[in-house]
Design a protein around this motif. Structure first.
Motif, PDB file in Angstrom:
ATOM      1  N   GLY A   1       0.783  -1.226   0.000  1.00  0.00           N
ATOM      2  CA  GLY A   1       0.000   0.000   0.000  1.00  0.00           C
ATOM      3  C   GLY A   1       0.810   1.269   0.000  1.00  0.00           C
ATOM      4  O   GLY A   1       0.608   2.126  -0.847  1.00  0.00           O
ATOM      5  N   ALA A   2       1.732   1.446   0.944  1.00  0.00           N
ATOM      6  CA  ALA A   2       2.458   2.712   1.067  1.00  0.00           C
ATOM      7  C   ALA A   2       3.697   2.710   0.179  1.00  0.00           C
ATOM      8  O   ALA A   2       4.354   1.679   0.011  1.00  0.00           O
ATOM      9  N   PRO A   3       4.046   3.861  -0.426  1.00  0.00           N
ATOM     10  CA  PRO A   3       5.252   3.934  -1.254  1.00  0.00           C
ATOM     11  C   PRO A   3       6.514   3.803  -0.422  1.00  0.00           C
ATOM     12  O   PRO A   3       6.534   4.166   0.753  1.00  0.00           O
ATOM     13  N   SER A   4       7.569   3.280  -1.020  1.00  0.00           N
ATOM     14  CA  SER A   4       8.814   3.050  -0.283  1.00  0.00           C
ATOM     15  C   SER A   4       9.455   4.354   0.168  1.00  0.00           C
ATOM     16  O   SER A   4      10.278   4.355   1.082  1.00  0.00           O
ATOM     17  N   SER A   5       9.086   5.492  -0.452  1.00  0.00           N
ATOM     18  CA  SER A   5       9.677   6.774  -0.062  1.00  0.00           C
ATOM     19  C   SER A   5       9.292   7.171   1.354  1.00  0.00           C
ATOM     20  O   SER A   5       9.926   8.044   1.958  1.00  0.00           O
ATOM     21  N   THR A   6       8.225   6.567   1.921  1.00  0.00           N
ATOM     22  CA  THR A   6       7.825   6.887   3.292  1.00  0.00           C
ATOM     23  C   THR A   6       8.539   6.011   4.317  1.00  0.00           C
ATOM     24  O   THR A   6       8.354   6.205   5.513  1.00  0.00           O
ATOM     25  N   GLU A   7       9.327   5.048   3.879  1.00  0.00           N
ATOM     26  CA  GLU A   7      10.087   4.230   4.807  1.00  0.00           C
ATOM     27  C   GLU A   7      11.255   5.045   5.353  1.00  0.00           C
ATOM     28  O   GLU A   7      11.818   5.904   4.672  1.00  0.00           O
ATOM     29  N   SER A   8      11.621   4.781   6.613  1.00  0.00           N
ATOM     30  CA  SER A   8      12.568   5.690   7.255  1.00  0.00           C
ATOM     31  C   SER A   8      13.391   5.007   8.325  1.00  0.00           C
ATOM     32  O   SER A   8      13.096   3.893   8.762  1.00  0.00           O
ATOM     33  N   ASN A   9      14.433   5.711   8.766  1.00  0.00           N
ATOM     34  CA  ASN A   9      15.210   5.382   9.946  1.00  0.00           C
ATOM     35  C   ASN A   9      14.998   6.497  10.968  1.00  0.00           C
ATOM     36  O   ASN A   9      15.022   7.682  10.621  1.00  0.00           O
ATOM     37  N   TYR A  10      14.793   6.100  12.225  1.00  0.00           N
ATOM     38  CA  TYR A  10      14.492   7.070  13.281  1.00  0.00           C
ATOM     39  C   TYR A  10      15.383   6.771  14.472  1.00  0.00           C
ATOM     40  O   TYR A  10      15.556   5.618  14.872  1.00  0.00           O
ATOM     41  N   TYR A  11      15.970   7.840  15.068  1.00  0.00           N
ATOM     42  CA  TYR A  11      16.879   7.692  16.196  1.00  0.00           C
ATOM     43  C   TYR A  11      16.471   8.682  17.288  1.00  0.00           C
ATOM     44  O   TYR A  11      16.038   9.807  16.994  1.00  0.00           O
ATOM     45  N   ARG A  12      16.655   8.262  18.543  1.00  0.00           N
ATOM     46  CA  ARG A  12      16.286   9.140  19.657  1.00  0.00           C
ATOM     47  C   ARG A  12      17.159   8.825  20.867  1.00  0.00           C
ATOM     48  O   ARG A  12      17.378   7.658  21.201  1.00  0.00           O
ATOM     49  N   ILE A  13      17.657   9.880  21.530  1.00  0.00           N
ATOM     50  CA  ILE A  13      18.372   9.735  22.800  1.00  0.00           C
ATOM     51  C   ILE A  13      17.752  10.709  23.794  1.00  0.00           C
ATOM     52  O   ILE A  13      17.320  11.806  23.428  1.00  0.00           O
ATOM     53  N   GLU A  14      17.697  10.314  25.071  1.00  0.00           N
ATOM     54  CA  GLU A  14      17.052  11.158  26.076  1.00  0.00           C
ATOM     55  C   GLU A  14      17.638  10.918  27.462  1.00  0.00           C
ATOM     56  O   GLU A  14      17.306   9.930  28.112  1.00  0.00           O
ATOM     57  N   PRO A  15      18.491  11.813  27.948  1.00  0.00           N
ATOM     58  CA  PRO A  15      18.880  11.792  29.373  1.00  0.00           C
ATOM     59  C   PRO A  15      17.825  12.506  30.205  1.00  0.00           C
ATOM     60  O   PRO A  15      17.170  13.450  29.737  1.00  0.00           O
ATOM     61  N   HIS A  16      17.667  12.065  31.450  1.00  0.00           N
ATOM     62  CA  HIS A  16      16.566  12.550  32.280  1.00  0.00           C
ATOM     63  C   HIS A  16      17.012  12.590  33.739  1.00  0.00           C
ATOM     64  O   HIS A  16      17.678  11.674  34.232  1.00  0.00           O
ATOM     65  N   LEU A  17      16.631  13.671  34.438  1.00  0.00           N
ATOM     66  CA  LEU A  17      16.937  13.832  35.859  1.00  0.00           C
ATOM     67  C   LEU A  17      15.648  14.084  36.628  1.00  0.00           C
ATOM     68  O   LEU A  17      14.784  14.854  36.181  1.00  0.00           O
ATOM     69  N   THR A  18      15.506  13.438  37.795  1.00  0.00           N
ATOM     70  CA  THR A  18      14.339  13.625  38.659  1.00  0.00           C
ATOM     71  C   THR A  18      14.817  13.956  40.069  1.00  0.00           C
ATOM     72  O   THR A  18      15.665  13.257  40.623  1.00  0.00           O
ATOM     73  N   TRP A  19      14.239  15.022  40.622  1.00  0.00           N
ATOM     74  CA  TRP A  19      14.587  15.470  41.974  1.00  0.00           C
ATOM     75  C   TRP A  19      13.309  15.520  42.800  1.00  0.00           C
ATOM     76  O   TRP A  19      12.400  16.290  42.513  1.00  0.00           O
ATOM     77  N   ARG A  20      13.237  14.685  43.834  1.00  0.00           N
ATOM     78  CA  ARG A  20      12.080  14.643  44.720  1.00  0.00           C
ATOM     79  C   ARG A  20      12.310  15.614  45.864  1.00  0.00           C
ATOM     80  O   ARG A  20      13.048  15.318  46.816  1.00  0.00           O
ATOM     81  N   LEU A  21      11.683  16.791  45.769  1.00  0.00           N
ATOM     82  CA  LEU A  21      11.907  17.834  46.759  1.00  0.00           C
ATOM     83  C   LEU A  21      11.226  17.522  48.078  1.00  0.00           C
ATOM     84  O   LEU A  21      11.713  17.902  49.146  1.00  0.00           O
ATOM     85  N   SER A  22      10.072  16.853  48.018  1.00  0.00           N
ATOM     86  CA  SER A  22       9.342  16.455  49.220  1.00  0.00           C
ATOM     87  C   SER A  22       8.429  15.304  48.849  1.00  0.00           C
ATOM     88  O   SER A  22       8.444  14.818  47.712  1.00  0.00           O
ATOM     89  N   GLU A  23       7.620  14.847  49.789  1.00  0.00           N
ATOM     90  CA  GLU A  23       6.685  13.766  49.496  1.00  0.00           C
ATOM     91  C   GLU A  23       5.687  14.163  48.424  1.00  0.00           C
ATOM     92  O   GLU A  23       5.202  13.323  47.665  1.00  0.00           O
ATOM     93  N   GLU A  24       5.372  15.446  48.342  1.00  0.00           N
ATOM     94  CA  GLU A  24       4.355  15.907  47.402  1.00  0.00           C
ATOM     95  C   GLU A  24       4.937  16.545  46.146  1.00  0.00           C
ATOM     96  O   GLU A  24       4.295  16.543  45.091  1.00  0.00           O
ATOM     97  N   LEU A  25       6.151  17.097  46.205  1.00  0.00           N
ATOM     98  CA  LEU A  25       6.676  17.926  45.129  1.00  0.00           C
ATOM     99  C   LEU A  25       7.859  17.250  44.438  1.00  0.00           C
ATOM    100  O   LEU A  25       8.808  16.814  45.086  1.00  0.00           O
ATOM    101  N   THR A  26       7.784  17.166  43.080  1.00  0.00           N
ATOM    102  CA  THR A  26       8.830  16.539  42.277  1.00  0.00           C
ATOM    103  C   THR A  26       9.195  17.454  41.120  1.00  0.00           C
ATOM    104  O   THR A  26       8.319  18.072  40.506  1.00  0.00           O
ATOM    105  N   MET A  27      10.489  17.509  40.796  1.00  0.00           N
ATOM    106  CA  MET A  27      10.966  18.300  39.665  1.00  0.00           C
ATOM    107  C   MET A  27      11.676  17.382  38.677  1.00  0.00           C
ATOM    108  O   MET A  27      12.443  16.488  39.068  1.00  0.00           O
ATOM    109  N   ASP A  28      11.413  17.588  37.368  1.00  0.00           N
ATOM    110  CA  ASP A  28      12.028  16.794  36.311  1.00  0.00           C
ATOM    111  C   ASP A  28      12.687  17.715  35.295  1.00  0.00           C
ATOM    112  O   ASP A  28      12.148  18.778  34.957  1.00  0.00           O
ATOM    113  N   ALA A  29      13.843  17.279  34.794  1.00  0.00           N
ATOM    114  CA  ALA A  29      14.529  17.985  33.720  1.00  0.00           C
ATOM    115  C   ALA A  29      14.995  16.956  32.696  1.00  0.00           C
ATOM    116  O   ALA A  29      15.474  15.878  33.063  1.00  0.00           O
TER     117      ALA A  29
END
Length: 422
Positions: free
Chosen positions: A358-386
């Motif tokens: 069905g779909a043309p071969s021109s729509t076929e692709s390579n996809y790459y992704r990298i993601e570092p992540h930091l989480t800081w739990r400031l208190s029992e209720e409050l969390t910060m993410d970067a």
């Protein structure tokens, strides 16, 4: 072969039937929940983000700043035989730097399990509105355009224990996907349904073996396309030690794809390449058959403060391009608990996507992704993410790949759990 067109009334009847089953299950949940314990966990998140290519295009584009407000409620209810969990959330997206990007996403998800002496009945219902560049890109590795989509899905299951080590399982999965403003994008609405039946056998306390046969039916609206897939899979799960776990599932599948094509025919005489009379449009179907293997392998290792995993897979998934997509993926993840309040993680993934009919071969692709992540739990209720993420997609035959850099900082406040019993 005669032409065909998707029958909307049949799909609508199927969706209404699933809705009735969901409603009946909900009524049953209400009746049995009189002796249940219920809890709710509300939270509110605020995110500030910067994206230098929010449309994920290789064409000239602008950078945008964004603000996202996300109220969320997770709930849980349980009796001796019934367990219900779920989540209701919304995300209000506002962007600065380019017009026409503001959206409101939402998610409603309910999961229930009813456990009898030997039988377990399960039901998963999801209603999701999000961007194609979120869940669809993460699943298939390819998206033609950034558009909002609505996904409605229901997944009932039945598991019966034959004895202490062997059980059988049957399942049905219904999904309908609709896209907003999809004209001139190549995206089409579709319905995907699948049936599966399998046997699971526990070899010992650390090892299990399973065999599953399945049938999948994928059908689009326009352009008309239909794919029927038959396959089977064999899975093996092994917990080598308390900290090392691995699983491997391999299978074979065969797919037949029918694509409706428009053919113009002259009803009278053709002279010098020109039709001397009326021209009529005839719809015909073009069929293709393909076969291949599926794979899902995972190895996970845990240490006292860290967890690492590597996964390799070949999956067949429905897509909005008008055909099934075969995605080969390798994914690495790492998480480390640096302190009781500070967590760091890293994820990297590479996709290679090819389409099955069905779909043309021109729509076929390579996809790459990298993601570092930091989480800081400031208190029992409050969390910060970067977090920072880099993504790249290159279509075969295209020149410049699409690249995007995303940075975000978020704060989430979670209220104490609210509990009640009846």
């Amino acid at each position: 072969m005669n032409g065909w067109a998707p029958v909307r009334t049949r799909e609508d009847r199927a969706f209404r039937l699933v809705s009735v089953l969901v409603f009946a299950a909900a009524l049953s949940d209400v009746r049995v929940s009189r002796a249940a314990e219920w809890s709710a966990e509300p939270s509110l998140g605020l995110t500030s983000s910067y994206n230098d290519n929010i449309q994920f295009t290789s064409e000239p584009h602008s950078s945008v700043w964004g603000l996202q407000l996300q109220p969320d409620v997770k709930f849980n209810g349980q009796t001796e035989t019934l367990k219900v969990t779920g989540e209701v959330s919304a995300t209000v997206n506002r962007y600065f730097g380019e017009s026409g990007l503001d959206t409101i996403d939402h998610k409603v998800s309910v999961r229930s399990d009813y456990v009898a002496e030997r039988d377990t009945l399960g039901l998963i219902v999801d209603l999701l509105r999000d961007s194609t560049l979120v869940s669809e890109l993460a699943t298939t590795g390819v998206v033609l355009a950034r558009r909002q989509r609505n996904t409605y899905s229901a997944y009932p299951t039945w598991t019966r224990a034959i004895n202490e080590t062997t059980s059988i399982r049957a399942s049905y999965n219904f999904s309908r996907v609709r896209y907003d403003n999809a004209s001139n994008t190549g995206l089409v609405d579709y319905v995907d349904q699948s049936l599966a039946m399998g046997v699971q056998h526990k070899l010992d306390d650390r090892r299990s073996l399973g065999v599953t046969a399945y049938y999948d039916r994928y059908e689009t609206d326009a352009p008309s396309s239909r794919a029927n897939t038959f396959g089977f899979q064999v899975g093996y799960d092994h917990r080598f030690t308390e900290t090392l776990h691995g699983s491997l599932t391999v299978g074979l599948r065969k797919t037949r794809t029918d694509v409706a094509i428009l053919d113009l025919r002259c009803e009278t005489l053709v002279v010098a390449g020109l039709c001397s009379g009326p021209v009529i449009a005839i719809t015909a179907a073009e069929s293709q058959q393909s076969s291949g293997y599926t794979l899902d392998a995972l190895l996970e290792k845990r240490w006292e403060t860290s967890t690492a995993s590597v996964g390799i897979s070949r999956e067949i998934n429905p897509s909005g391009i008008g055909s099934l997509v075969q995605t080969d993926r390798i994914q690495l993840t790492w998480l480390r608990q640096i302190s009781p309040t500070f967590t760091a993680s890293f994820a990297a993934a590479a996709y290679e996507s090819r389409f099955i009919g069905g779909a043309p071969s021109s729509t076929e692709s390579n996809y790459y992704r990298i993601e570092p992540h930091l989480t800081w739990r400031l208190s029992e209720e409050l969390t910060m993410d970067a977090s920072y993420s880099f993504a790249q997609q290159k279509y075969r035959g295209a020149g410049t790949p699409a690249q995007a850099n995303l940075i975000y900082l978020s704060v989430q406040y979670a209220w104490p759990k609210i509990s009640a019993s009846r």
